[in-house]
Scaffold this motif. Structure first.
Motif, mmCIF file in Angstrom:
data_model
loop_
_atom_site.group_PDB
_atom_site.id
_atom_site.type_symbol
_atom_site.label_atom_id
_atom_site.label_comp_id
_atom_site.label_asym_id
_atom_site.label_seq_id
_atom_site.Cartn_x
_atom_site.Cartn_y
_atom_site.Cartn_z
ATOM 1 N N UNK A 194 -0.172 16.764 -8.610
ATOM 2 C CA UNK A 194 -0.553 17.561 -9.772
ATOM 3 C C UNK A 194 -0.296 16.781 -11.054
ATOM 4 N N UNK A 195 0.851 16.098 -11.118
ATOM 5 C CA UNK A 195 1.152 15.302 -12.300
ATOM 6 C C UNK A 195 0.159 14.168 -12.468
ATOM 7 N N UNK A 196 -0.246 13.537 -11.365
ATOM 8 C CA UNK A 196 -1.250 12.468 -11.411
ATOM 9 C C UNK A 196 -2.643 12.997 -11.730
ATOM 10 N N UNK A 197 -2.836 14.298 -11.631
ATOM 11 C CA UNK A 197 -4.148 14.946 -11.723
ATOM 12 C C UNK A 197 -5.066 14.508 -10.582
ATOM 13 N N UNK A 245 -20.119 23.870 -14.110
ATOM 14 C CA UNK A 245 -19.691 25.186 -13.642
ATOM 15 C C UNK A 245 -18.597 25.091 -12.594
ATOM 16 N N UNK A 246 -18.582 24.018 -11.820
ATOM 17 C CA UNK A 246 -17.586 23.883 -10.745
ATOM 18 C C UNK A 246 -16.424 22.981 -11.151
ATOM 19 N N UNK A 247 -16.201 22.843 -12.462
ATOM 20 C CA UNK A 247 -15.111 21.987 -12.944
ATOM 21 C C UNK A 247 -13.769 22.483 -12.418
ATOM 22 N N UNK A 248 -12.974 21.554 -11.905
ATOM 23 C CA UNK A 248 -11.646 21.871 -11.401
ATOM 24 C C UNK A 248 -10.604 21.157 -12.238
ATOM 25 N N UNK A 249 -9.409 21.698 -12.250
ATOM 26 C CA UNK A 249 -8.324 21.009 -12.928
ATOM 27 C C UNK A 249 -7.333 21.990 -13.513
ATOM 28 N N UNK A 250 -6.067 21.603 -13.492
ATOM 29 C CA UNK A 250 -5.024 22.401 -14.113
ATOM 30 C C UNK A 250 -4.857 21.996 -15.568
ATOM 31 N N UNK A 251 -4.459 22.950 -16.395
ATOM 32 C CA UNK A 251 -4.146 22.647 -17.794
ATOM 33 C C UNK A 251 -2.828 21.890 -17.854
ATOM 34 N N UNK A 252 -2.563 21.284 -19.006
ATOM 35 C CA UNK A 252 -1.304 20.559 -19.199
ATOM 36 C C UNK A 252 -0.115 21.502 -18.986
ATOM 37 N N UNK A 253 -0.228 22.750 -19.476
ATOM 38 C CA UNK A 253 0.849 23.723 -19.324
ATOM 39 C C UNK A 253 1.081 24.052 -17.854
ATOM 40 N N UNK A 254 0.003 24.210 -17.085
ATOM 41 C CA UNK A 254 0.145 24.519 -15.666
ATOM 42 C C UNK A 254 0.796 23.359 -14.908
ATOM 43 N N UNK A 255 0.405 22.126 -15.241
ATOM 44 C CA UNK A 255 1.013 20.970 -14.583
ATOM 45 C C UNK A 255 2.500 20.884 -14.899
ATOM 46 N N UNK A 256 2.862 21.185 -16.140
ATOM 47 C CA UNK A 256 4.274 21.144 -16.533
ATOM 48 C C UNK A 256 5.072 22.218 -15.795
ATOM 49 N N UNK A 257 4.463 23.377 -15.583
ATOM 50 C CA UNK A 257 5.146 24.449 -14.862
ATOM 51 C C UNK A 257 5.468 24.025 -13.431
ATOM 52 N N UNK A 258 4.512 23.378 -12.758
ATOM 53 C CA UNK A 258 4.745 22.874 -11.399
ATOM 54 C C UNK A 258 5.898 21.874 -11.398
ATOM 55 N N UNK A 259 5.890 20.939 -12.364
ATOM 56 C CA UNK A 259 6.948 19.923 -12.430
ATOM 57 C C UNK A 259 8.309 20.555 -12.691
#
Length: 601
Positions: free
Chosen positions: A261-264, A279-293
């Motif tokens: 997740x951190x590496x995206x 329309x099918x774009x994937x990806x976590x926001x910076x805030x979501x990635x930080x929450x996982x970390x």
């Protein structure tokens, strides 16, 4: 009288001692660590390449000199020096000098680094430092500071490229060519005359070692993110290597989840950052990635399980057909037997059905009974006397993709007399496997107004030289009528590095439609525009530009000593760029029989 004065004096001395001690502690904490000395061994270093793999200078075979340039995606001085660095790489690359752009920006993702290299046409590797380890090992402090190492990874020079460009000004020509002098000295086994120089540029920001931790728990914070971004694939009986449906499963894979997740690297998305309108774009926001970390660093606490927790829905992959019960189902006659290990060449099979009339379908699902062994499968309409040909491509199944489902009044035409051929790429799993593939079709309901079309920008006449790290192959096709774009898809093999789609309009304007900066053979994703909003007038030329890495640094390269040409197997190469569209003014007005998929008028 004497005692009070003595007491006061002691207090003053104690206060002075405490203050001076505190200052000493602050000074010791703030004192910069000694920089690596020129002449010491600092390699082989570690960094991540554009394929998210941890690499080192040892992965470059047979190089005499390494030139490591400290970069980030924002420093203006780096951008000004890139043309000069590219010229130097052209001049010295064949002499055993390896140039490496070491990206140091803490917030620059690997995909952004790869896209930066395409935008600036940088042919040599762009890599990401790992928690500032390489920067610290080399003693680099600013961008674009360079470090020159010999074949034993000994630091021989550190400093500026030359003295032409500086913050706030520039000379017409450089008076000192420090980098060139250092390269020449190391190539000729001589001492670098000036082994260290001052550098103007952007101060390097180190990766933060720690930060204030927030209270993050699985049930409150992490489970919603897993449901939103991960469960489409990470369920039982899917291509994903493990499920993430329970707290235990997520904890068992917590370190890996935090890393990818951190590496995206996950959720998987390989389109450039400047093209987010898909329309099918994937990806976590910076805030979501930080929450996982934060959750992983806090020890992966569970938190309080909600009392009204609703059970997870039935795994989609366990449903037999994601498109609903098919109107037509065709299965392979044979079951493929697969070895436990090794490379498995493409398998080809023709499904046992010939379409008696032109047939219009709106949804197609390619469904293996053993999804863990199928890497990808392409399907094309063929006649019994014709070999496999991608020009008759209909649809495919690739890692992470779902079935093909078209909007209302749009249809795929399967011509009368066609059979369907499958091109199948299996992967080994460590034990013998079997797999049988079925294909389900839903007929168009009501009327068809537009036919789903595509053109292919393909090049089959290229030769990629041995060792070439940035070989360009391109081609283009011109639209004969006004069109609405549906989406884009790139196909290359193991040496594929990146692909760019561009539109050249009749009025002379150009537009970048998509950059795939770090193409992945394992994640051949389609890129679908929202609501077919992209209009392309007749005469628009759609161009695809691809680069291939046939060097030893490509970790998936079957043979960097071989000249590579077009071919069907993965040790060959392909350059196929698909542009999916409809004619803007098309009005077929065909009524479709719901029982046969055939037009009634």
């Amino acid at each position: 009288m004497f005692q009070p004065y003595m007491l006061l004096l002691c207090k003053l001395l104690l206060l002075t001692f405490l203050i001076s001690g505190s200052r000493a502690e602050v000074s010791a904490a703030e004192a910069p660590k000694a920089r690596a000395q020129v002449g010491t061994v600092t390699g082989p270093l570690q960094f991540k390449d554009i394929r998210y793999l941890t690499r080192s200078l040892s992965d470059f075979r047979g190089q005499k000199v390494f030139v490591v340039i400290a970069c980030n995606t924002t420093c203006p001085l780096v951008k000004r020096y890139l043309p000069r660095l590219k010229r130097l790489e052209q001049e010295y690359g064949s002499q055993g000098v390896q140039f490496i752009a070491l990206h140091t920006g803490p917030s620059d993702s690997i995909r952004e680094i790869a896209e930066y290299a395409i935008v600036h046409d940088v042919p040599f590797p762009n890599v990401q430092d790992i928690r500032s380890q390489s920067v610290k090992a080399l003693g680099l402090e600013r961008t674009p500071e360079v470090a020159v190492l010999d074949s034993d990874f000994k630091l021989r020079y550190r400093g500026r490229i030359d003295d032409q460009y500086r913050i706030g000004g520039a000379l017409p020509q450089p008076a000192e060519n420090n980098l060139v002098d250092a390269i020449e000295a190391v190539l000729n086994n001589k001492t670098v005359k000036t082994a260290e120089t001052n550098v103007d540029g952007c101060t390097i920001t180190s990766h933060a070692v720690s930060r204030e931790m927030k209270s993050v728990t699985y049930y409150h914070d992490i489970q919603p993110l897993i449901k939103k971004h991960c469960l489409d694939c990470h369920r039982p009986q899917t291509e994903a290597p493990f499920a993430l449906t329970t707290l235990e499963e997520v904890r068992n894979n917590g370190a890996m989840i935090a890393e990818v997740v951190q590496d995206q690297r996950m959720p998987p998305w390989y389109g450039g950052t400047s093209h987010a309108e898909f329309a099918n774009h994937r990806g976590m926001s910076r805030k979501e990635r930080r929450t996982i970390a934060d959750w992983y660093q806090a020890g992966m606490p569970a938190g309080e399980e909600p009392e009204n927790l609703t059970p997870a829905p039935a795994p989609a992959a366990q449903q037999k057909w994601l498109i609903g019960e098919p109107d037509l189902e065709i299965s392979m006659l044979e079951t493929h037997t697969l070895p436990a290990d090794g490379y498995i060449p493409y398998r080809y099979t023709v499904l046992p059905y010939i379409f008696p009339e032109d047939t219009w379908v709106s949804a197609i699902q390619i469904r293996p009974d053993n999804p863990g062994v199928l890497h990808h499968c392409n399907m094309a309409a063929v006649s019994l006397t014709k070999k496999w040909d991608e020009s008759n491509f209909i649809t495919g199944k690739v890692p992470g993709s779902g079935p093909t489902v078209l909007p209302k009044e749009l249809g795929i035409l399967i011509p009368k007399g066609s059979a369907l051929a499958l091109q199948i790429h299996y992967t080994s799993t460590g034990k013998p496997e079997r797999c049988k593939i079925s294909v389900g079709f839903k007929y168009v309901e009501g009327k068809v107004q537009k036919r789903y079309r595509f053109l292919i920008c393909r090049n089959t006449k290229f030769t990629i030289p041995p060792g070439a790290s940035h070989h360009e192959v391109r081609n283009s096709k011109t639209l004969d009528r006004d069109a609405h774009g549906i989406g884009l898809f790139a196909h290359m093999h193991l040496r594929g590095k990146d692909m760019t789609f561009r539109a050249h309009y009749p009025d002379g304007k150009d537009e970048s439609l998509l950059v795939i900066p770090n193409y992945s053979f394992d994640w051949q994703i389609g890129y679908l525009w929202k609501d077919q909003r992209h209009f392309f007038p007749a005469g628009t030329r759609i161009e695809a530009i691809a680069h291939y890495d046939n060097s030893a640094f490509n970790p998936f390269n079957p043979d960097p000593t071989a000249s590579v040409r077009n071919g069907p197997q993965t040790y060959h190469e392909m350059m196929y760029a698909f542009f999916f569209y409809t004619y803007a003014d098309e009005r077929l007005n065909l009524s479709i029989d719901p029982n046969t998929g055939q037009a009634t008028r």
